[in-house]
Write a protein that holds these residues in place. Structure first.
Motif, PDB file in Angstrom:
ATOM      1  N   GLN A 197      -7.361  17.545  -4.902  1.00  0.00           N
ATOM      2  CA  GLN A 197      -6.570  17.807  -6.104  1.00  0.00           C
ATOM      3  C   GLN A 197      -5.193  18.363  -5.743  1.00  0.00           C
ATOM      4  OE1 GLN A 197      -8.731  20.255  -8.938  1.00  0.00           O
ATOM      5  NE2 GLN A 197     -10.611  19.104  -8.583  1.00  0.00           N
ATOM      6  N   ALA A 198      -5.167  19.272  -4.777  1.00  0.00           N
ATOM      7  CA  ALA A 198      -3.894  19.856  -4.360  1.00  0.00           C
ATOM      8  C   ALA A 198      -2.989  18.802  -3.723  1.00  0.00           C
ATOM      9  CB  ALA A 198      -4.145  21.007  -3.390  1.00  0.00           C
ATOM     10  N   LEU A 199      -3.567  17.933  -2.899  1.00  0.00           N
ATOM     11  CA  LEU A 199      -2.779  16.867  -2.278  1.00  0.00           C
ATOM     12  C   LEU A 199      -2.221  15.913  -3.332  1.00  0.00           C
ATOM     13  CD1 LEU A 199      -5.008  16.120   0.842  1.00  0.00           C
ATOM     14  CD2 LEU A 199      -2.628  16.894   0.893  1.00  0.00           C
ATOM     15  N   SER A 200      -3.030  15.597  -4.321  1.00  0.00           N
ATOM     16  CA  SER A 200      -2.566  14.734  -5.407  1.00  0.00           C
ATOM     17  C   SER A 200      -1.442  15.411  -6.188  1.00  0.00           C
ATOM     18  CB  SER A 200      -3.732  14.397  -6.339  1.00  0.00           C
ATOM     19  OG  SER A 200      -3.292  13.642  -7.446  1.00  0.00           O
ATOM     20  N   PHE A 201      -1.595  16.706  -6.423  1.00  0.00           N
ATOM     21  CA  PHE A 201      -0.577  17.476  -7.145  1.00  0.00           C
ATOM     22  C   PHE A 201       0.747  17.469  -6.382  1.00  0.00           C
ATOM     23  CE2 PHE A 201       1.570  21.199  -8.802  1.00  0.00           C
ATOM     24  CZ  PHE A 201       1.176  21.273 -10.129  1.00  0.00           C
ATOM     25  N   SER A 202       0.677  17.524  -5.054  1.00  0.00           N
ATOM     26  CA  SER A 202       1.889  17.620  -4.231  1.00  0.00           C
ATOM     27  C   SER A 202       2.686  16.319  -4.197  1.00  0.00           C
ATOM     28  CB  SER A 202       1.517  18.014  -2.796  1.00  0.00           C
ATOM     29  OG  SER A 202       0.834  16.953  -2.138  1.00  0.00           O
ATOM     30  N   GLU A 203       2.071  15.215  -4.588  1.00  0.00           N
ATOM     31  CA  GLU A 203       2.752  13.920  -4.505  1.00  0.00           C
ATOM     32  C   GLU A 203       3.830  13.752  -5.568  1.00  0.00           C
ATOM     33  OE1 GLU A 203      -0.405  11.121  -4.685  1.00  0.00           O
ATOM     34  OE2 GLU A 203      -1.155  11.581  -2.656  1.00  0.00           O
TER      35      GLU A 203
END
Length: 492
Positions: free
Chosen positions: A421-427
């Motif tokens: 979720q955090a990686l997706s948010f960072s995109e």
């Protein structure tokens, strides 16, 4: 020369962790334009060569006697005042359970920690001991020599660093302004027996804690912001490829930055989990940079990091030898005996090439917010380290449960999902602005620099008759309750 230029300010630096953020922010540069600013540092705990000293009228060393450190008194303070706020009781339990050298002080004075000892008894005992200890004669001599109009100190928590300068200042009727060093200093470390006249708080949350817990009136609290905030907002000066080479990280992979904490659980166990996720392709094209906390305490039942043969975990080169000695000697990694500059510009470089931050509860999450980096907060511990679970319910940390871009993991089973979720948010780059916008709750920000805010606060404090200032705070010139300022007639 202006009236203000004739005034003297004494700045007191107690320890390396307190000195570095203010030094790197050049926090007193604006004051130096308008006042004679003197610097006094604790030579037992500050490496002065690492501190910016230009612009000060004079730089002087202070040798703090070991007997005045008050470690056991701080613990007694937290325990005796545990009903004032849940955080005091939790902080005491956390320290009592830690494998720290300081814990020995608790056993020496265990009698004072009996449950029956009340708030009033604790306050009386601490005041009695403070009266018996008197003032630090060396520091008092420096103050008498300089004769400052204002003393600026650093709020570290209940310790000699907070108490001794205030005691000396109050006896001489010199006003004091204390600047908050760490996020948790105000609500977690006991009630101060001597209150500073003014407090420079990080932001709204800290100001609320100062008023409700420490009893400092609103009118004496300035919102200063975070001293290292401006450093973190500055873009790194080196390109990302060069930063990666310095950190010995592979090019082209997403960096998951794992920041350790001082009071740790099993961080190596968490690294094992992340290694497994990456190796199995569940976190594709990723690597982990691990930075142990520079003041890390030794933790029992934690595997030896250096006996692991990780493929995807990289240790911060700056910490490698220090961390190795810590493991071999099973010792507390203290910053007071061993030199290690904490560079926020270095942290900024790491965060600039990181897709996400992974960390137990710590101030590093706030640093990530400054940089717009989403975080996964590891909010669970293993059974062998259950005593560390207390930190996840402490007052300051509740903020992390409400911020967009901060994902709390409460068990190993959801750690992978939270990382994804955090990686997706960072995109989405726009979301970095969303993260930063929530930072104002804990770290005040406006169009002025941190140095300017300090200067404006000091000018506000001293822009009055110097003699009346202290009386206004402690002994009002008139008693409005008795209507002493009400006259019979304007003509009389």
């Amino acid at each position: 020369m202006s009236h203000l230029m004739e005034k003297k300010i004494l700045v007191f630096l107690p320890t390396n962790p307190a000195a570095y953020p203010f030094s790197q922010a050049n926090a007193f540069s604006e004051l130096q334009k308008h006042f004679d600013v003197y610097l006094v540092y604790n030579k037992r705990a500050v490496f002065i060569d690492d501190v910016r000293t230009e612009g000060f009228t004079r730089v002087m060393a202070w040798d703090q006697p070991i007997k005045r450190k008050r470690s056991w008194m701080m613990f007694l303070n937290m325990w005796g005042h545990r009903r004032a706020t849940k955080s005091f009781g939790d902080s005491f339990k956390r320290i009592f359970q830690m494998d720290m050298e300081q814990r020995n002080w608790l056993y020496r004075f265990l009698f004072f920690y009996l449950p029956g000892f009340s708030y009033r008894w604790t306050s009386f005992l601490l005041q009695f001991i403070e009266q018996w200890m008197g003032e630090d004669k060396t520091l008092a001599k420096l103050v008498d020599e300089i004769k400052p109009n204002l003393i600026i100190g650093m709020l570290c928590g209940y310790s000699a660093y907070d108490i001794d300068p205030i005691k000396i200042a109050q006896k001489r009727k010199i006003p004091t302004l204390y600047l908050q060093v760490g996020w948790d200093n105000i609500p977690h470390r006991g009630l101060l027996p001597y209150k500073m006249d003014y407090l420079g708080a990080w932001g709204y949350q800290s100001a609320m804690f100062a008023e409700l817990i420490q009893g400092i009136p609103k009118r004496r609290i300035f919102l200063m912001g975070c001293p290292f905030g401006e450093v973190l907002r500055e873009p790194p000066k080196r390109p990302s490829e060069e930063i990666r080479r310095t950190l010995q990280l592979p090019l082209g992979k997403k960096v998951l930055f794992f920041a350790g904490v001082s009071h740790v659980g099993n961080e190596v166990g968490l690294l094992d989990l992340l290694e497994k996720f990456i190796e199995e392709g569940k976190l594709p094209n990723c690597c982990v940079l691990y930075r142990p906390h520079p003041y890390r305490q030794f933790t029992k039942n934690e595997p030896n990091f250096f006996e692991r043969h990780y493929k995807h975990i990289y240790l911060d080169p700056q910490m490698k030898e220090r961390f190795r000695r810590h493991i071999e000697e099973k010792a507390y990694m203290t910053g007071h005996q061993e030199r290690l500059e904490r560079s926020y510009a270095y942290n900024r470089e790491i965060l600039s090439i990181s897709s996400i931050l992974i960390a137990p509860i710590s101030t590093f999450v706030a640093e990530a917010l400054y940089c717009g980096v989403p975080s996964v907060v590891v909010s669970f511990v293993g059974k062998d380290h259950a005593k560390y679970s207390i930190r996840y319910d402490m007052a300051t940390n509740q903020f992390y449960h409400a911020v967009p871009g901060v994902f709390n993991s409460f068990s190993p089973s959801d750690l992978l999902a939270k990382c994804r979720q955090a990686l997706s948010f960072s995109e989405n780059e726009h979301r970095a602005h969303i993260i930063r916008s929530h930072l104002n709750s804990i770290a005040y920000q406006d169009e002025f620099s941190f140095a300017q805010r300090i200067d404006y606060a000091v000018q506000s404090i001293l822009n009055t008759n110097g003699q009346s200032l202290y009386h206004y705070l402690h002994d009002p010139l008139i008693d409005v309750e008795k209507k002493e300022n009400v006259v019979e007639s304007y003509l009389s």
